[in-house]
Write a protein that holds these residues in place. Structure first.
Motif, PDB file in Angstrom:
ATOM      1  N   LYS A  15       0.820  -1.206   0.000  1.00  0.00           N
ATOM      2  CA  LYS A  15       0.000   0.000   0.000  1.00  0.00           C
ATOM      3  C   LYS A  15       0.864   1.271   0.000  1.00  0.00           C
ATOM      4  O   LYS A  15       0.582   2.225  -0.712  1.00  0.00           O
ATOM      5  N   GLN A  16       1.921   1.258   0.812  1.00  0.00           N
ATOM      6  CA  GLN A  16       2.737   2.470   0.965  1.00  0.00           C
ATOM      7  C   GLN A  16       4.103   2.090   1.529  1.00  0.00           C
ATOM      8  O   GLN A  16       4.210   1.257   2.423  1.00  0.00           O
ATOM      9  N   LEU A  17       5.136   2.725   0.994  1.00  0.00           N
ATOM     10  CA  LEU A  17       6.486   2.515   1.491  1.00  0.00           C
ATOM     11  C   LEU A  17       6.842   3.678   2.415  1.00  0.00           C
ATOM     12  O   LEU A  17       6.862   4.835   1.999  1.00  0.00           O
ATOM     13  N   LEU A  29      15.747 -15.398  12.816  1.00  0.00           N
ATOM     14  CA  LEU A  29      15.179 -15.772  11.518  1.00  0.00           C
ATOM     15  C   LEU A  29      14.040 -14.845  11.126  1.00  0.00           C
ATOM     16  O   LEU A  29      13.982 -14.349   9.991  1.00  0.00           O
ATOM     17  N   LEU A  30      13.121 -14.588  12.051  1.00  0.00           N
ATOM     18  CA  LEU A  30      11.953 -13.759  11.746  1.00  0.00           C
ATOM     19  C   LEU A  30      12.345 -12.296  11.525  1.00  0.00           C
ATOM     20  O   LEU A  30      11.761 -11.612  10.685  1.00  0.00           O
ATOM     21  N   VAL A  31      13.335 -11.823  12.289  1.00  0.00           N
ATOM     22  CA  VAL A  31      13.839 -10.461  12.076  1.00  0.00           C
ATOM     23  C   VAL A  31      14.451 -10.344  10.687  1.00  0.00           C
ATOM     24  O   VAL A  31      14.192  -9.388   9.941  1.00  0.00           O
ATOM     25  N   GLN A  32      15.265 -11.343  10.317  1.00  0.00           N
ATOM     26  CA  GLN A  32      15.918 -11.325   9.011  1.00  0.00           C
ATOM     27  C   GLN A  32      14.893 -11.355   7.882  1.00  0.00           C
ATOM     28  O   GLN A  32      15.021 -10.626   6.887  1.00  0.00           O
ATOM     29  N   GLU A  33      13.865 -12.164   8.030  1.00  0.00           N
ATOM     30  CA  GLU A  33      12.846 -12.263   6.979  1.00  0.00           C
ATOM     31  C   GLU A  33      12.051 -10.966   6.849  1.00  0.00           C
ATOM     32  O   GLU A  33      11.704 -10.566   5.735  1.00  0.00           O
ATOM     33  N   ALA A  34      11.769 -10.304   7.977  1.00  0.00           N
ATOM     34  CA  ALA A  34      11.072  -9.017   7.918  1.00  0.00           C
ATOM     35  C   ALA A  34      11.932  -7.983   7.195  1.00  0.00           C
ATOM     36  O   ALA A  34      11.437  -7.220   6.353  1.00  0.00           O
ATOM     37  N   CYS A  35      13.230  -7.978   7.499  1.00  0.00           N
ATOM     38  CA  CYS A  35      14.143  -7.043   6.826  1.00  0.00           C
ATOM     39  C   CYS A  35      14.228  -7.346   5.333  1.00  0.00           C
ATOM     40  O   CYS A  35      14.251  -6.420   4.500  1.00  0.00           O
ATOM     41  N   ASP A  36      14.263  -8.626   4.980  1.00  0.00           N
ATOM     42  CA  ASP A  36      14.305  -9.019   3.563  1.00  0.00           C
ATOM     43  C   ASP A  36      13.058  -8.520   2.829  1.00  0.00           C
ATOM     44  O   ASP A  36      13.140  -8.066   1.679  1.00  0.00           O
ATOM     45  N   THR A  37      11.906  -8.629   3.487  1.00  0.00           N
ATOM     46  CA  THR A  37      10.648  -8.180   2.875  1.00  0.00           C
ATOM     47  C   THR A  37      10.679  -6.675   2.615  1.00  0.00           C
ATOM     48  O   THR A  37      10.245  -6.196   1.553  1.00  0.00           O
ATOM     49  N   ILE A  38      11.199  -5.914   3.584  1.00  0.00           N
ATOM     50  CA  ILE A  38      11.299  -4.456   3.427  1.00  0.00           C
ATOM     51  C   ILE A  38      12.279  -4.109   2.321  1.00  0.00           C
ATOM     52  O   ILE A  38      12.009  -3.247   1.467  1.00  0.00           O
ATOM     53  N   ALA A  41      10.744  -4.732  -1.150  1.00  0.00           N
ATOM     54  CA  ALA A  41       9.776  -3.689  -1.505  1.00  0.00           C
ATOM     55  C   ALA A  41      10.504  -2.402  -1.883  1.00  0.00           C
ATOM     56  O   ALA A  41      10.100  -1.694  -2.815  1.00  0.00           O
ATOM     57  N   ALA A  42      11.576  -2.093  -1.153  1.00  0.00           N
ATOM     58  CA  ALA A  42      12.346  -0.888  -1.461  1.00  0.00           C
ATOM     59  C   ALA A  42      13.016  -0.995  -2.823  1.00  0.00           C
ATOM     60  O   ALA A  42      13.043  -0.027  -3.597  1.00  0.00           O
ATOM     61  N   ARG A  43      13.534  -2.169  -3.147  1.00  0.00           N
ATOM     62  CA  ARG A  43      14.178  -2.356  -4.462  1.00  0.00           C
ATOM     63  C   ARG A  43      13.162  -2.181  -5.589  1.00  0.00           C
ATOM     64  O   ARG A  43      13.472  -1.593  -6.630  1.00  0.00           O
ATOM     65  N   ARG A  44      11.963  -2.660  -5.372  1.00  0.00           N
ATOM     66  CA  ARG A  44      10.915  -2.486  -6.398  1.00  0.00           C
ATOM     67  C   ARG A  44      10.589  -1.008  -6.600  1.00  0.00           C
ATOM     68  O   ARG A  44      10.154  -0.598  -7.672  1.00  0.00           O
ATOM     69  N   ALA A  45      10.809  -0.218  -5.537  1.00  0.00           N
ATOM     70  CA  ALA A  45      10.507   1.216  -5.608  1.00  0.00           C
ATOM     71  C   ALA A  45      11.711   2.038  -6.062  1.00  0.00           C
ATOM     72  O   ALA A  45      11.653   3.272  -6.031  1.00  0.00           O
ATOM     73  N   GLY A  46      12.791   1.359  -6.450  1.00  0.00           N
ATOM     74  CA  GLY A  46      13.939   2.080  -7.002  1.00  0.00           C
ATOM     75  C   GLY A  46      15.090   2.321  -6.052  1.00  0.00           C
ATOM     76  O   GLY A  46      16.053   3.009  -6.397  1.00  0.00           O
ATOM     77  N   PHE A  47      15.015   1.763  -4.845  1.00  0.00           N
ATOM     78  CA  PHE A  47      16.127   1.898  -3.902  1.00  0.00           C
ATOM     79  C   PHE A  47      17.125   0.777  -4.181  1.00  0.00           C
ATOM     80  O   PHE A  47      17.060  -0.304  -3.597  1.00  0.00           O
ATOM     81  N   THR A  48      18.041   1.043  -5.087  1.00  0.00           N
ATOM     82  CA  THR A  48      18.932  -0.007  -5.580  1.00  0.00           C
ATOM     83  C   THR A  48      20.249  -0.111  -4.815  1.00  0.00           C
ATOM     84  O   THR A  48      20.949  -1.118  -4.925  1.00  0.00           O
ATOM     85  N   GLU A  49      20.596   0.914  -4.055  1.00  0.00           N
ATOM     86  CA  GLU A  49      21.821   0.854  -3.254  1.00  0.00           C
ATOM     87  C   GLU A  49      21.495   0.480  -1.818  1.00  0.00           C
ATOM     88  O   GLU A  49      20.381   0.723  -1.333  1.00  0.00           O
TER      89      GLU A  49
END
Length: 349
Positions: A15-17, A29-38, A41-49
């Motif tokens: 919905k919103q970044l 494990l769960l912390v790492q997976e949450a960070c991976d999800t974020i 989503a950021a990479r899809r929005a153009g945050f490539t670095e």
């Protein structure tokens, strides 16, 4: 933005970044997976670095702000990942985070990762600024009663099906180790039938016992009063070839600490003062307090005598089985006394 559970994160990201995310929890494990999800989503929005900062003693917070304000050579958006291992940014860090949240850059996404934050941390100015500007993702551990359901969901995500007995067996084998559970599910994907069915026999034959046996785990379970789990851990230590002297050292050290605190409490000291004097960390106070409600000073003195007896058995100075006596000592520390005090005194002779 409101607080988010891990299972709400994906839909919220679609919905919103947000400009800032704080991921907090003690389950790696769960912390790492949450960070991976974020990050995804950021990479899809153009945050490539991606730029990572670890907050340690002497960390330069100005470096973070300078990096946030500097444009990339290629004008790419970037993820600023900030890991605060103790969950405490300190005065300088708090001010830096407040400053960042006042004017977050559209070219940056700040991802802060911490252990579980207590109530005091969540009342701090920097935390409230982060929560107001972005999103707080609180990661809760998977309790033992919830583990079978979690494993079932993970197996379904992996395209596997299993009956309740197979799931319960897997849960018992990994004993709360989520990373081990994930690894075993990956292994089962290779062993399952063509239709993805995993039987109890498959689990029994393929899954290694990933329960984490260590002396500190033993102590924590005993202090909690969980005699059955403590004995299981003790047996695991013995099976792994752990030296009985190491186990005795850990048990005797904890008993001495409890005895010291019990004496201080009898003298009218507060729990906090007694814990500080005995070198007990704040995080362990609830466990120690729980044990002191069960064990009084005379019992702890008796346990110290028993520990001395175990030491003599290990050295061959008493005709007794050291591991049997370690089991009895572990049961006693857990609050289980099978013999009357008089009979226990006789057993030490």
């Amino acid at each position: 933005m409101a607080k988010l559970r891990a299972d709400q994160l994906d839909s919220a990201l679609r919905k919103q970044l947000a400009p800032v995310y704080l991921v907090s929890g003690d389950e790696p494990l769960l912390v790492q997976e949450a960070c991976d999800t974020i990050r995804e989503a950021a990479r899809r929005a153009g945050f490539t670095e991606r730029e990572r900062h670890h907050v340690e003693a002497g960390f330069d917070w100005e470096e973070l702000l300078t990096s946030a304000n500097s444009l990339s050579l290629f004008a790419d958006k970037k993820i600023l990942e900030l890991r605060i291992d103790n969950g405490k940014p300190g005065d300088k860090g708090g001010k830096a985070l407040l400053s960042y949240c006042e004017q977050p850059s559209e070219d940056n996404l700040l991802l802060i990762v911490t252990p579980k934050l207590d109530g005091s941390a969540q009342r701090s100015k920097w935390f409230k600024a982060v929560e107001k500007t972005g999103a707080f993702v609180q990661i809760w551990p998977i309790a033992a009663p919830q583990l079978p359901r979690w494993i079932d969901q993970r197996m379904q995500q992996a395209g596997l099906r299993a009956d309740r007995d197979a799931i319960d067996m897997l849960a018992a084998r990994v004993e709360g180790n989520l990373l081990a559970a994930t690894q075993e599910i990956e292994k089962l994907k290779l062993l399952a039938n063509d239709d993805g069915l995993v039987s109890t026999e498959t689990v029994a034959g393929a899954v290694a016992d990933s329960a984490r046996y260590d002396v500190f785990n033993l102590i924590d379970k005993a202090l909690h009063g969980d005699a059955r789990s403590a004995i299981k851990t003790l047996q695991g230590l013995r099976g792994e070839g752990t030296d009985a002297t190491v186990v005795l050292w850990a048990l005797a050290r904890e008993i001495r600490t409890l005895s010291q605190m019990a004496h201080a409490l009898q003298q009218g000291n507060s729990m906090d003062r007694a814990a500080k004097s005995a070198g007990v960390w704040d995080k362990r106070k609830p466990l120690v307090n729980n044990a002191l409600r069960r064990l009084k000073q005379p019992q702890l003195q008796m346990l110290l005598r028993k520990a001395n007896g175990v030491d003599k058995a290990i050295k061959g100075l008493r005709n007794a089985d050291a591991w049997d006596e370690l089991m009895d000592l572990t049961l006693n520390l857990s609050g289980v006394f099978s013999l009357s005090p008089a009979v226990q005194r006789l057993s030490l002779l």
